[in-house]
Design an enzyme around this catalytic site. Structure first.
Site, PDB file in Angstrom:
ATOM      1  N   ASP A  41       2.139  40.523   1.715  1.00  0.00           N
ATOM      2  CA  ASP A  41       1.473  41.458   0.817  1.00  0.00           C
ATOM      3  C   ASP A  41       0.005  41.061   0.657  1.00  0.00           C
ATOM      4  O   ASP A  41      -0.341  40.321  -0.245  1.00  0.00           O
ATOM      5  CB  ASP A  41       2.182  41.470  -0.540  1.00  0.00           C
ATOM      6  CG  ASP A  41       1.607  42.511  -1.480  1.00  0.00           C
ATOM      7  OD1 ASP A  41       1.310  43.620  -1.008  1.00  0.00           O
ATOM      8  OD2 ASP A  41       1.440  42.219  -2.673  1.00  0.00           O
ATOM      9  N   ILE A  42      -0.804  41.588   1.584  1.00  0.00           N
ATOM     10  CA  ILE A  42      -2.228  41.278   1.559  1.00  0.00           C
ATOM     11  C   ILE A  42      -2.946  42.591   1.332  1.00  0.00           C
ATOM     12  O   ILE A  42      -2.918  43.459   2.184  1.00  0.00           O
ATOM     13  CB  ILE A  42      -2.654  40.652   2.901  1.00  0.00           C
ATOM     14  CG1 ILE A  42      -1.964  39.301   3.042  1.00  0.00           C
ATOM     15  CG2 ILE A  42      -4.171  40.539   2.995  1.00  0.00           C
ATOM     16  CD1 ILE A  42      -2.207  38.605   4.334  1.00  0.00           C
ATOM     17  N   GLU A  43      -3.507  42.747   0.177  1.00  0.00           N
ATOM     18  CA  GLU A  43      -4.120  44.048  -0.093  1.00  0.00           C
ATOM     19  C   GLU A  43      -5.631  43.916  -0.131  1.00  0.00           C
ATOM     20  O   GLU A  43      -6.325  44.687  -0.786  1.00  0.00           O
ATOM     21  CB  GLU A  43      -3.516  44.636  -1.375  1.00  0.00           C
ATOM     22  CG  GLU A  43      -1.990  44.692  -1.295  1.00  0.00           C
ATOM     23  CD  GLU A  43      -1.333  45.471  -2.413  1.00  0.00           C
ATOM     24  OE1 GLU A  43      -2.015  46.266  -3.069  1.00  0.00           O
ATOM     25  OE2 GLU A  43      -0.113  45.284  -2.621  1.00  0.00           O
ATOM     26  N   GLN A  44      -6.136  42.914   0.597  1.00  0.00           N
ATOM     27  CA  GLN A  44      -7.558  42.618   0.516  1.00  0.00           C
ATOM     28  C   GLN A  44      -8.398  43.497   1.438  1.00  0.00           C
ATOM     29  O   GLN A  44      -7.923  44.028   2.425  1.00  0.00           O
ATOM     30  CB  GLN A  44      -7.774  41.142   0.868  1.00  0.00           C
ATOM     31  CG  GLN A  44      -7.092  40.188  -0.097  1.00  0.00           C
ATOM     32  CD  GLN A  44      -6.853  38.824   0.521  1.00  0.00           C
ATOM     33  OE1 GLN A  44      -7.757  38.236   1.096  1.00  0.00           O
ATOM     34  NE2 GLN A  44      -5.637  38.321   0.415  1.00  0.00           N
TER      35      GLN A  44
END
Ligand code: NAG
Ligand code: NAG
Ligand code: NAG
Ligand code: NAG
Length: 379
Positions: free
Chosen positions: A139-142
């Site tokens: 979960d990388i929402e960058q």
């Protein structure tokens, strides 16, 4: 577990005394995997990873506590444990044939370095094995720029994580969370086809769809029907196999304070986000259970917006300010869930399962059951 690291089983010495060598050997046989030795489950085989790959995924995010005891386990295939690790939950999920996966989050600046990636993956693998888990949800929402080293590093991270997990934990699952559309939402320029290829499937977060509002600064649905389905069309049209897509639906809504409420149009404060002048950051996220308790005391009662195919209501707070609340309910979710079947997506899931009222009060019970029931594919 890979079971390569054989640790000696530790049966109680007192019980063993007096047993013949043969009996001792037989006793030791079921304990050949290291997995079973420290297993916290009553039934040691429950510590083994889930190997079955279901046709239809119901992918559930859980943020902790014991709410999971009330989930509809007849449907759940994967639970992403974003709360504190709970071995009782792991044992229970495994008894229902459901996977439990870790949360994976890392700074995209750091993963440019291949050796950093390798050690990050190694750490996650150790943790997953120690906790008898069945994979990882990344979960990388960058923000990532299109022509930046992070762009390729992210795809590499997903590929390397998948290779390592599949190799080390039999039947394990590696997934990645993507925005509602592949069109670089929130400045997330990712290699979506590369990432989908590199993992088991992506979880499409079909919510927070007002994170960047370029037009009128007004309250709108968290996951409008058309906007949501356009996102899936775009993923599929760019060449991603529908079987690599799980539809994520929201079990929460947004409560907006209106600067002005007229003719049901709620004008909201301008809160910029990643380049857009306006965003849902002007609102506050509210779980479905809170929304359901508030509707009756609202000034509008439950309303339905035809354009967005979503429910909403207006209320006045104790300071006299008007609010507009947009959310999803069984009706709006059912409409979107049809797409899962019609387009052959891998499944459906939600953020997050904890959001419903599990108190067991008759009315709450029915609302909660309806929300679970609507996940079941129907045409
Ligand atoms: C992306 O590029 C812009 C302009 O060059 C820069 O300001 C921004 O910091 C970059 N973002 C990231 C996450 O690298
Ligand atoms: C995306 O990743 C795949 C696999 O690494 C690669 O073959 C492809 O060229 C990448 N696409 C873009 C647009 O960079
Ligand atoms: C809200 O109103 C509906 C319809 O009148 C009623 O069935 C329901 O019990 C009410 N719910 C609450 C939480 O008061
Ligand atoms: C939604 O999309 C369909 C098909 O593209 C279109 O006919 C319809 O007018 C759209 N509705 C809205 C409210 O934009």
């Amino acid at each position: 577990m890979s079971g390569t690291q054989l640790r000696s089983p530790r049966p109680c010495a007192r019980q063993l005394r007096g047993l013949h060598g043969l009996a001792l050997l037989l006793l030791a046989l079921p304990l050949v995997t290291n997995a079973d030795a420290d297993c916290p489950c009553e039934e040691p085989t429950l510590c083994r990873p889930i190997r079955h790959h279901p046709d239809h995924e119901v992918f559930v995010f859980d943020v902790g506590y014991k709410t999971w005891k009330y989930y509809d386990w007849s449907q759940i295939t994967t639970l992403a444990a974003f709360g504190k690790y709970d071995s009782e939950l792991m044992c229970y999920a495994h008894s229902k044939g459901a996977r439990v996966v870790l949360k994976g989050d890392v700074s995209v600046k750091d993963i440019i370095d291949p050796s950093f990636r390798a050690s990050w993956i190694a750490q996650k693998l150790i943790l997953a094995k120690k906790q008898y888990m069945d994979g990882i949800n990344i979960d990388i929402e960058q923000e990532v720029n299109c022509s930046s080293p992070e762009y390729d590093a992210l795809t590499a991270l997903v590929k390397e994580t998948t290779d390592a997990f599949h190799r080390e934990i039999e039947g394990s699952q590696v997934t990645f969370d993507v925005a509602w559309s592949p069109k670089n939402i929130d400045k997330r320029c990712y290699n979506y086809t590369g990432i989908a290829d590199a993992c088991d499937f992506v979880f499409v977060m079909s919510y927070d769809e007002q994170s960047q509002v370029w037009s009128d600064c007004i309250a709108a649905a968290n996951a409008p029907y058309n906007q949501t389905l356009t996102g899936y069309d775009d993923y599929i049209n760019m060449g991603i196999n529908p079987r690599k897509l799980v539809m994520g639906v929201p079990w929460y809504g947004y409560d907006y304070t209106c600067l002005k409420l007229s003719a049901d149009i709620c004008t909201i404060a301008k809160v910029p986000f990643r380049g857009a002048p306006c965003s849902d950051a002007a609102g506050r996220q509210v779980p479905y259970k809170v929304i359901m308790k508030q509707i009756n005391s609202s000034i509008s009662g439950g309303q339905w917006n035809e354009d967005q195919q979503a429910p909403y209501y207006n209320y006045k707070d104790s300071a006299g300010r008007f609010h507009q609340v947009w959310y999803d309910n069984p009706q709006s979710i059912a409409l979107k869930a049809v797409y899962v079947i019609q387009h052959g997506l891998r499944g459906i899931g939600m953020w997050n399962a904890n959001s419903l009222d599990y108190s067991g009060h008759p009315e709450a019970k029915q609302q909660t059951e309806e929300m679970w029931k609507v996940l079941k594919p129907k045409l």
